[in-house]
Scaffold this motif. Structure first.
Motif, short mmCIF file in Angstrom:
data_model
loop_
_atom_site.label_atom_id
_atom_site.label_comp_id
_atom_site.label_asym_id
_atom_site.label_seq_id
_atom_site.Cartn_x
_atom_site.Cartn_y
_atom_site.Cartn_z
N SER A 9 0.58 6.29 -7.06
CA SER A 9 -0.52 6.96 -7.39
C SER A 9 -0.29 8.53 -7.17
CB SER A 9 -1.53 6.45 -6.46
OG SER A 9 -2.74 7.28 -6.62
N ARG A 10 0.39 9.03 -6.27
CA ARG A 10 0.51 10.39 -5.73
C ARG A 10 1.75 11.08 -6.67
NH1 ARG A 10 -3.05 9.60 -4.26
NH2 ARG A 10 -3.80 9.92 -1.77
N GLU A 16 2.06 13.36 -0.57
CA GLU A 16 0.56 13.48 -0.33
C GLU A 16 0.32 14.99 0.01
OE1 GLU A 16 -0.05 10.54 2.68
OE2 GLU A 16 -1.21 9.12 1.20
N SER A 17 1.18 15.50 0.74
CA SER A 17 1.15 17.10 0.99
C SER A 17 1.08 17.85 -0.29
CB SER A 17 2.11 17.48 2.34
OG SER A 17 3.29 17.39 1.54
N GLN A 18 2.05 17.47 -1.17
CA GLN A 18 2.06 18.23 -2.37
C GLN A 18 1.06 17.94 -3.03
OE1 GLN A 18 4.89 20.29 -1.55
NE2 GLN A 18 5.75 20.00 -3.70
N ALA A 19 0.33 16.77 -3.24
CA ALA A 19 -0.74 16.73 -4.06
C ALA A 19 -2.04 17.39 -3.28
CB ALA A 19 -1.05 15.10 -4.14
N ALA A 20 -2.08 17.50 -2.11
CA ALA A 20 -3.15 18.18 -1.41
C ALA A 20 -3.15 19.80 -1.40
CB ALA A 20 -3.19 17.94 0.14
N GLY A 21 -1.81 20.18 -1.80
CA GLY A 21 -1.92 21.66 -2.05
C GLY A 21 -1.92 22.17 -3.40
N ARG A 22 -2.39 21.16 -4.45
CA ARG A 22 -2.46 21.84 -5.73
C ARG A 22 -3.73 22.10 -6.01
NH1 ARG A 22 0.08 17.34 -10.11
NH2 ARG A 22 -0.02 19.37 -11.28
N VAL A 67 8.51 9.61 1.78
CA VAL A 67 8.30 10.07 0.32
C VAL A 67 6.83 10.24 0.18
CG1 VAL A 67 8.40 9.49 -2.03
CG2 VAL A 67 10.49 9.18 -0.68
N LEU A 68 5.90 9.40 0.78
CA LEU A 68 4.54 9.10 0.61
C LEU A 68 3.79 10.58 1.14
CD1 LEU A 68 1.98 7.83 -0.18
CD2 LEU A 68 1.94 6.57 1.53
N ALA A 69 4.42 10.47 2.47
CA ALA A 69 3.86 11.88 3.19
C ALA A 69 4.06 13.14 2.56
CB ALA A 69 4.41 11.89 4.73
N HIS A 70 5.29 13.39 2.07
CA HIS A 70 5.65 14.50 1.20
C HIS A 70 4.96 14.64 -0.02
CE1 HIS A 70 8.01 17.45 -0.88
NE2 HIS A 70 8.58 17.93 0.36
N ARG A 117 0.66 -1.21 0.05
CA ARG A 117 -0.08 0.16 0.10
C ARG A 117 0.76 1.21 0.14
NH1 ARG A 117 -0.73 -2.20 4.99
NH2 ARG A 117 0.14 -1.10 6.75
N THR A 118 2.09 1.20 0.68
CA THR A 118 3.05 2.27 0.48
C THR A 118 3.43 2.58 -0.84
OG1 THR A 118 3.76 2.10 2.94
CG2 THR A 118 4.96 3.50 1.54
N VAL A 119 3.90 1.60 -1.42
CA VAL A 119 4.51 1.62 -2.77
C VAL A 119 3.39 2.21 -3.87
CG1 VAL A 119 5.40 0.32 -4.82
CG2 VAL A 119 6.08 -0.17 -2.38
#
Length: 418
Positions: free
Chosen positions: A364-365, A412-418, A407-410, A357-359
């Motif tokens: 996905s992100r 996700e934060s980038q995707a959320a800020g778009r 990497v996933l957390a970073h 799920r992490t991969v």
């Protein structure tokens, strides 16, 4: 254990187990009718392929799907990390176990001496070196000591019925029926969960394309004849583009300014170009003129946490035999060890294998952020590692090309800020 738990808890657990068992029975009951209809729907294709009705009916008599195997698309079924395959669930350092490779190399050298004449003949015929052939057999069935326990027809029928790659396994199932029509005994059709058969574990479609008589007795028997099995494997590799006399690849040391974001087949270039960039053989030996002219791509199966390799054409060919970087590296390195070398020069660092799920989340992100991620499959291939490296580089992160929670957390934060 339940023995030390309160009686009420035991009753509750027992009731839950009974309900689960009833649900499981209901889940298995429905596919029985649907499965029978699916099997009958195969008949037109089997008939066109030359399978008789008698062979068809005999093959499927009493066959029911095995819904316990990996890689199935079943609603409500908990996802199994990367289909349970060692190539995708073990870290590179575990998969490429030094003690295991050394043990197989010792056995391989003994096997090489025992079958010297046959291996020399096959090498002359196909151009595939004897060390690679012996390594493949060692990796697949530990030189014939492992005997797959599953019925190939049942495995392939299950995967064609409700697998994640139905079309592919439908083709393999029809090919397996053709094998039965040609006279292969059903008792020989024992396989891995994915339907691979024979001493060197290959798929039925490959058997129909490449199986040959390797020992000259007028028969093809990839289950008992070592020469037939190895000749079959060699013909497969030859058919996929094997380069006679060339190596699979080379362990290299990267220059300080290079990193794992250069990895992957799209960045393949002549080895001479890699040398001009500062890459060197880890052994310290120079590349030959022929080697410098051949193409290779950077392959770093553990990202920044392990050795780097320049993967040449024959690495790609081994990878076509089994689509995994680790598998191809295992075979290439085992072949080198059987030849007399093969120790990795660069040490593996400490790192962990991420959850599927992490991969998938990282893939996905990154795709959402515009990185060319062709598959969201939870498998750590060269493109996934490369795109992670490019993302880390673009965002000022330390570059390790590895799918981690960091990497996933970073991302996700980038995707959320778009």
């Amino acid at each position: 254990m339940l023995l030390n738990r309160p009686y009420s808890v035991i009753l509750a657990v027992t009731w839950i187990a009974a309900v689960c068992a009833m649900a499981s029975s209901a889940a298995f009951a429905k596919p029985s009718t649907e499965f029978s209809a699916f099997i009958e729907g195969l008949w037109p294709d089997a008939k066109v392929a030359g399978v008789s009705r008698k062979t068809f009916d005999t093959a499927f008599a009493g066959v029911e799907p095995d819904l316990t195997i990996p890689d199935l698309d079943l609603p409500g079924r908990p996802k199994i990390d990367n289909s349970g395959q060692a190539e995708f669930t073990k870290t590179a350092v575990d998969y490429l176990s030094k003690s295991y490779l050394q043990g197989l190399a010792v056995q391989g050298r003994k096997f090489l001496a025992e079958h010297k004449a046959a291996l020399e003949r096959i090498e002359g015929l196909t151009g595939v070196d004897r060390y690679t052939l012996v390594a493949i057999w060692g990796r697949e069935t530990a030189y014939g000591t492992y005997h797959p326990p599953n019925d190939a027809i049942r495995m392939l029928a299950t995967l064609a019925y409700t697998g994640k790659r139905k079309d592919r396994f439908r083709e393999e199932l029809i090919a397996a029926l053709v094998m039965l029509q040609q006279g292969i005994p059903r008792s020989d059709m024992k396989s891995s969960w994915a339907g691979a058969v024979g001493l060197t574990q290959a798929m039925p479609t490959e058997y129909l394309k490449f199986a040959i008589d390797g020992d000259g007795d007028g028969k093809i028997d990839i289950w008992r004849s070592v020469a037939d099995a190895l000749a079959f494997t060699a013909k497969q590799l030859e058919g996929k583009g094997w380069v006679r006399g060339a190596r699979w690849g080379y362990e290299v040391v990267a220059p300080p300014h290079a990193d794992c974001s250069l990895e992957g087949p799209p960045d393949a270039r002549p080895i001479g170009d890699w040398v001009r960039m500062g890459f060197k053989k880890a052994s310290g030996n120079p590349f030959t003129k022929a080697e410098l002219a051949s193409d290779a791509y950077l392959m770093m199966p553990a990202g920044a946490y392990g050795p780097a390799f320049l993967a040449a054409q024959n690495f790609r060919v081994i990878r076509l035999y089994n689509t995994s970087d680790l598998y191809a590296l295992f075979v290439g390195n085992l072949g080198d060890r059987i030849r007399g070398g093969g120790e990795f020069v660069t040490a593996w660092k400490s790192f962990s294998q991420p959850k599927t799920r992490t991969v998938e989340g990282v893939q996905s992100r990154l795709k959402q952020l515009g990185y060319p991620m062709d598959k969201i499959d939870g498998k750590i291939g060269s493109n996934t590692r490369k795109q992670i490296g490019l993302y880390e580089k673009a965002n000022g992160l330390s570059i390790d090309c590895w799918p981690s929670e960091r990497v996933l957390a970073h991302a996700e934060s980038q995707a959320a800020g778009r």
